[in-house]
Motif scaffolding. Structure first.
Motif, short mmCIF file in Angstrom:
data_model
loop_
_atom_site.label_atom_id
_atom_site.label_comp_id
_atom_site.label_asym_id
_atom_site.label_seq_id
_atom_site.Cartn_x
_atom_site.Cartn_y
_atom_site.Cartn_z
N LEU A 70 -49.95 -59.29 50.09
CA LEU A 70 -51.29 -59.85 50.25
C LEU A 70 -51.91 -59.47 51.58
O LEU A 70 -51.24 -59.50 52.62
N VAL A 108 -53.19 -61.24 44.08
CA VAL A 108 -52.03 -60.99 43.23
C VAL A 108 -52.08 -62.06 42.15
O VAL A 108 -52.11 -63.25 42.45
N LEU A 121 -52.94 -65.58 46.08
CA LEU A 121 -51.94 -65.53 45.03
C LEU A 121 -52.34 -66.56 43.98
O LEU A 121 -52.53 -67.73 44.30
N VAL A 161 -44.27 -60.92 47.40
CA VAL A 161 -45.69 -61.13 47.13
C VAL A 161 -46.44 -61.41 48.42
O VAL A 161 -47.53 -60.88 48.64
#
Length: 131
Positions: A62, A38, A68, A58
């Protein structure tokens, strides 16, 4: 913008999908899909009223061990830049704490200071975290 992105996807025969939604409703459009990466660029999060909620979202997107990549201007509080844009600022430590609270492990970062779109010097951080 999403229509144009989809047109380019079709022309270039890319295996991608673009959606337009409230960021907090993203999972409603992904049918449980998770991602290796992401990527969140500088200027993407300063508008969000609940960054802790965003971080948890988020983390749920994942894959195990997914990355991230987040870049963000740093500072404290809220204030407007020379262009009148209202920003919410966080320190690197606050960002790391928000990511940890969401179940992400920060394992690398770098910082800098550059002139932004408003012409002002701004401090920023890029953090890599894993789920």
């Amino acid at each position: 913008a999403v229509d144009k992105a989809n047109t380019l996807r079709d022309e270039l025969k890319l295996d991608t999908r673009f959606i337009c939604t409230n960021v907090y409703d993203t999972c409603d459009h992904l049918d449980g899909e998770t991602f290796d990466i992401v990527f969140v660029s500088i200027g993407s999060l300063c508008w969000l009223p609940d960054i802790a909620r965003w971080a948890k979202l988020v983390a749920s997107l994942l894959k195990p061990g997914g990355l991230l990549h987040i870049g963000m201007k740093t500072g404290t509080g809220e204030h407007r830049d020379r262009l009148g844009r209202l920003y919410s600022y966080y320190s690197e430590a606050e960002l790391r704490s928000l990511l940890a609270d969401a179940g992400l492990t920060s394992d690398g970062s770098w910082t800098g200071r550059d002139i932004g779109l408003s012409g002002e010097m701004s401090d920023w951080v890029v953090i890599h975290a894993h789920g």
